[in-house]
Design a protein around this motif. Sequence first.
Motif, PDB file in Angstrom:
ATOM      1  N   ARG A 421       0.836  -1.212   0.000  1.00 55.92           N
ATOM      2  CA  ARG A 421       0.000   0.000   0.000  1.00 55.92           C
ATOM      3  C   ARG A 421       0.869   1.260   0.000  1.00 55.92           C
ATOM      4  O   ARG A 421       0.550   2.247  -0.661  1.00 55.92           O
ATOM      5  CB  ARG A 421      -0.939  -0.003   1.215  1.00 55.92           C
ATOM      6  N   LEU A 425       0.876   4.165  -2.949  1.00 58.06           N
ATOM      7  CA  LEU A 425       0.585   5.578  -2.681  1.00 58.06           C
ATOM      8  C   LEU A 425       1.715   6.503  -3.104  1.00 58.06           C
ATOM      9  O   LEU A 425       1.485   7.663  -3.435  1.00 58.06           O
ATOM     10  CB  LEU A 425       0.296   5.774  -1.186  1.00 58.06           C
ATOM     11  N   SER A 660      -8.808  13.811  -0.138  1.00 59.06           N
ATOM     12  CA  SER A 660      -8.849  13.276  -1.500  1.00 59.06           C
ATOM     13  C   SER A 660      -9.296  14.345  -2.493  1.00 59.06           C
ATOM     14  O   SER A 660      -8.720  14.484  -3.580  1.00 59.06           O
ATOM     15  CB  SER A 660      -9.794  12.066  -1.550  1.00 59.06           C
ATOM     16  N   GLU A 684      -5.850   8.045   2.177  1.00 56.38           N
ATOM     17  CA  GLU A 684      -5.801   6.585   2.281  1.00 56.38           C
ATOM     18  C   GLU A 684      -5.403   6.141   3.679  1.00 56.38           C
ATOM     19  O   GLU A 684      -5.866   5.111   4.170  1.00 56.38           O
ATOM     20  CB  GLU A 684      -4.825   6.024   1.237  1.00 56.38           C
ATOM     21  N   SER A 685      -4.558   6.936   4.352  1.00 54.97           N
ATOM     22  CA  SER A 685      -4.152   6.584   5.712  1.00 54.97           C
ATOM     23  C   SER A 685      -5.329   6.659   6.670  1.00 54.97           C
ATOM     24  O   SER A 685      -5.459   5.837   7.570  1.00 54.97           O
ATOM     25  CB  SER A 685      -3.033   7.513   6.193  1.00 54.97           C
ATOM     26  N   ASP A 687      -8.580   6.427   5.685  1.00 57.72           N
ATOM     27  CA  ASP A 687      -9.594   5.475   5.229  1.00 57.72           C
ATOM     28  C   ASP A 687      -9.011   4.638   4.092  1.00 57.72           C
ATOM     29  O   ASP A 687      -9.131   4.992   2.922  1.00 57.72           O
ATOM     30  CB  ASP A 687     -10.844   6.223   4.755  1.00 57.72           C
ATOM     31  N   PRO A 688      -8.349   3.498   4.433  1.00 53.84           N
ATOM     32  CA  PRO A 688      -7.681   2.685   3.409  1.00 53.84           C
ATOM     33  C   PRO A 688      -8.604   2.208   2.294  1.00 53.84           C
ATOM     34  O   PRO A 688      -8.154   1.958   1.182  1.00 53.84           O
ATOM     35  CB  PRO A 688      -7.130   1.500   4.212  1.00 53.84           C
ATOM     36  N   SER A 689      -9.911   2.108   2.557  1.00 54.52           N
ATOM     37  CA  SER A 689     -10.828   1.584   1.541  1.00 54.52           C
ATOM     38  C   SER A 689     -11.105   2.595   0.427  1.00 54.52           C
ATOM     39  O   SER A 689     -11.632   2.232  -0.626  1.00 54.52           O
ATOM     40  CB  SER A 689     -12.155   1.169   2.186  1.00 54.52           C
ATOM     41  N   ARG A 690     -10.746   3.866   0.626  1.00 56.55           N
ATOM     42  CA  ARG A 690     -11.061   4.891  -0.376  1.00 56.55           C
ATOM     43  C   ARG A 690     -10.385   4.628  -1.712  1.00 56.55           C
ATOM     44  O   ARG A 690     -10.887   5.002  -2.762  1.00 56.55           O
ATOM     45  CB  ARG A 690     -10.634   6.277   0.120  1.00 56.55           C
ATOM     46  N   VAL A 691      -9.212   3.999  -1.669  1.00 56.01           N
ATOM     47  CA  VAL A 691      -8.469   3.773  -2.909  1.00 56.01           C
ATOM     48  C   VAL A 691      -9.221   2.832  -3.850  1.00 56.01           C
ATOM     49  O   VAL A 691      -8.989   2.828  -5.048  1.00 56.01           O
ATOM     50  CB  VAL A 691      -7.053   3.226  -2.587  1.00 56.01           C
ATOM     51  N   TYR A 692     -10.165   2.039  -3.300  1.00 57.58           N
ATOM     52  CA  TYR A 692     -10.885   1.060  -4.110  1.00 57.58           C
ATOM     53  C   TYR A 692     -12.305   1.487  -4.450  1.00 57.58           C
ATOM     54  O   TYR A 692     -13.005   0.786  -5.165  1.00 57.58           O
ATOM     55  CB  TYR A 692     -10.933  -0.278  -3.375  1.00 57.58           C
TER      56      TYR A 692
END
Length: 722
Positions: A421, A425, A660, A684-685, A687-692
Amino acid sequence: MSYGLPTTSATASSNSTTTLASQPSQYCASGSDAAAATGRRFTFNPEAPTFIPGRRLHQGVQERSNRLSTISDRQATEYQGVTPRTFYPGAKNSSSGAIEEEVSDAFAILDNKNFIEAEKAFRIILHKNQGILSSFDKQNITIGLARSLKEQTFEKQIEACSILEELRLDGTFTSLGASTTYHLDLTLSLCEEALGRHFDAEARLLRLREKRRNANEEVLCKPSRYYAADITNARLWQSMGKHRLAEALLMNIQAELINELQSKPYIPATSKLRKYLDTVNVALGRIWQLMDKHHQSEELLMKTSRKHPDDPEEILCKPSGQRGIDLALVRIWEMMDKNELAEKLLLNISNKNPNDNEETLCKSCGDRDLDLTLARLWQMTGRHKRAEKLLLSMSGKHPYANEEILCKPCGNCKTDLALVRYWELTGNYKLAEKLLLNICGKHPGASEEILCAPCWRHVIDLTLVRHWQIRGKYKRAEKLLLNMIGKHSSDIEEILCEPSGHYDIDLTRARLWQLMGKPEQTERLLLNISAKSLNDSEESLCRPCGHHDIDLALVCSWEIIGRNKWAERLLRCCRDLYQTNECEYMLLTMSSGQPGFMEMISHYPQSANTLLATSIHYFKLACEQIIKDGPKAGNDNLNKSLEILESLLEKYPPNAAAYSQKAHCLRMQGRSEQEWIEWFGRAESLDPSRVYKGKTHFWRSNESTALQKVLASMVNQEADRA
C-alpha cells in the motif's frame, strides 16, 4: 424500520418491526430447521433498561455511565474472541490427562497466532486419538482446528466452515436453530464473515442470541445471555454499515455491565466483568469514530484509561498498560488532528523518544500492530521516508537493498501488504506489483493464464485485483476475479451476474465492471446480491438490502444508468437507515453542479459535509468549463473549490474525503505529482478503503475527460519550451 435482516413469513406483533427483503439463497445460513433446545434459559440482568436507537437512555443508566471513571483496575481490552458470561453449561466428560495437555498446548499455539502450526497440532491430535476422544474433546479440537483454518487461505476458510457444519449434525439445537455445542455457532459465524458471507453470519448470530428474524430494534439491541455472541454481532453490524444497531447494542451491554459491577462489586467474576467492560468501551469508541462522534469517543477512551482531557501532555501520552485502549486512543487523536499526542503515545508504548535519532525511531519495536500504526501515522503526516524505513525494518530489509531483496516477502502478510500500500501511494507500482506477485509465487514475466490464476489466499488475490484496478489493468483484474469464483468472461450474462455468495468478491466485481463501462452487468449483479429484480415495484427496489456498501454501490450504478429517481430514493432510505457520513455526503453531492444547488445548500446548517459538497459543486463546474473551453477556463471555480476545502480543514477534524478532493483539485490545476499525491496518501491513511471506491461516482467520468485536456495542454507547453 428495515435493518437488513433475513426475512421471515411471520409477522411481528410489535408495531415497529424490523424486516428485510429476502436474501439470495447463497447468503442463507444453515441450521434454521433444527431441533428444539436442550440448554436451560437464563437472561443476564433482565431489569436493565434497554437503549433504543434514536431514544435517550433512562436517566439512571446515564448516571451509571457517568460514574464509569470510578471503576478501577481495568485489564487487557484487545478483542481476541472473548469468553461468554454464561452459555449452555453441559458436562465436560474429558479424555485422558495426556490428551488434555496436548489440546492445551495446541490452543496456546493458536493464541500466539501461529495458525499453521496450530492447525498441524490439532490435526495430529485428531488423527492419533481416533476412537478414544470424548465427545467434548472432539468438539473442542474441531473448533480449535476451524479457528486456525479461518486465519489462512480461502480454501482453508471453506474447509473450516465445512468441518463445523459437519460437527453441527451430531448436536442439539435451541428452538431457533442455534447449536448448543459450546462456541460452535459463534466460530462458524466468524468463518462465514471471513468468507464475506455476512448475511449468513448475521442470521446465525441472531439465532445464537435468541432473537427472531423479524424482531423490532428494541429486541435486537437488547443483550442476550451470551456475551461473546453479542459483541461479535455488534462488530458484524459495524462492518455491514449498521452503525445505529451496533451502537445501541454496545451501549446496552455497557449499561448491564456497569450495573452488575456496581450492584455486586465483590463477586468472584468482577475482574472478568471489568475486562468485558473494557472490551465494550473500545468497541463503542470505535463505532463512535465511524459515526463522527469524535469527542464522545475520546471522552470514553480517556475515562477507560483513567485520564482527563485537561491532564498535562505527559500524563495524556503515558501508556495505560492496556494496549487495545491505547491504540484506540491513538486512532481517535489521528482523526481529531491531534497527531503530536498520537505520535508521542505510540513512541512511549514502543519505548522510544521523539528525540531519538532516525535509526532508532525507524527500528521495529517487535510489536507488529504498534509498528504498523506508527508507520501509518508518519505516512499520513507526510513523513514518507520514515514510514518506509520502519516498514522495511519490520520486514528485515534496508532501504538501499536491491529490487530483488526489497520485493521478497517477509513472511508476514500484514507487513507485506502495508508495504504494498505504501509503494502504491508513493507511485512505486512496479515494486508493489512485484512484491504481490512474489507472495503469490508468480513472476511478472509469466503468461496471462498464470498471472490470473488465484493463489487462494483470499486477501492477497483481492489485493492484486485492486492493484491492477488502480493501474487500469481492468481485463487482468476481471480475469483473476472470475477465476476466483469459477467463471469465465465468455459465460452468458445470467451466469456472470450470479452472486458468488462472497460479499467482498461480488462487491469488488461490481465496482470493477462500473469502471470498465459495464453498467447493465453491474446493476444486474447488485440487484441479484440484494435479492431484487427489475420487475419488482419501485418501493421494493428502493428498499435497502441491509448492507451499506452494496446499497451505495447500487445508488452509483443507477446514477450512471440514468435512474436518478431510484438512486435518490434508495439513498434517502439508506441515510435514514444507516445514518452514516457517506450517505449524507452522497445525497448532497448528487445535487452539486446543478443550477439550484447553492439555493438548496443554503437551507442546511454548515457542516463538513455541506462544505465538501460545495467544493465538489465548484469542481464539477470547473471540469465542465475545461471540457468546453480549455484548461484555463476552469481556474476561477477550481480556486473557489480549494478555498472552501481549506476552510473545511481548518474548522473540522481530518476528513479523508476532503483530503482526496484537495488532491483532485491540485491535480486538475496541473500541480506537480509530488504535491497532489501526498494528499491522496493522507486520505488513504485515514480510510484505506477509499483507494478502491469513490471512482465509480458518475461525475468522475467528466473529471477524467477534463484531466486529459489539462495533461495534454501541459505536454504541449513543455514541447513549446523545448
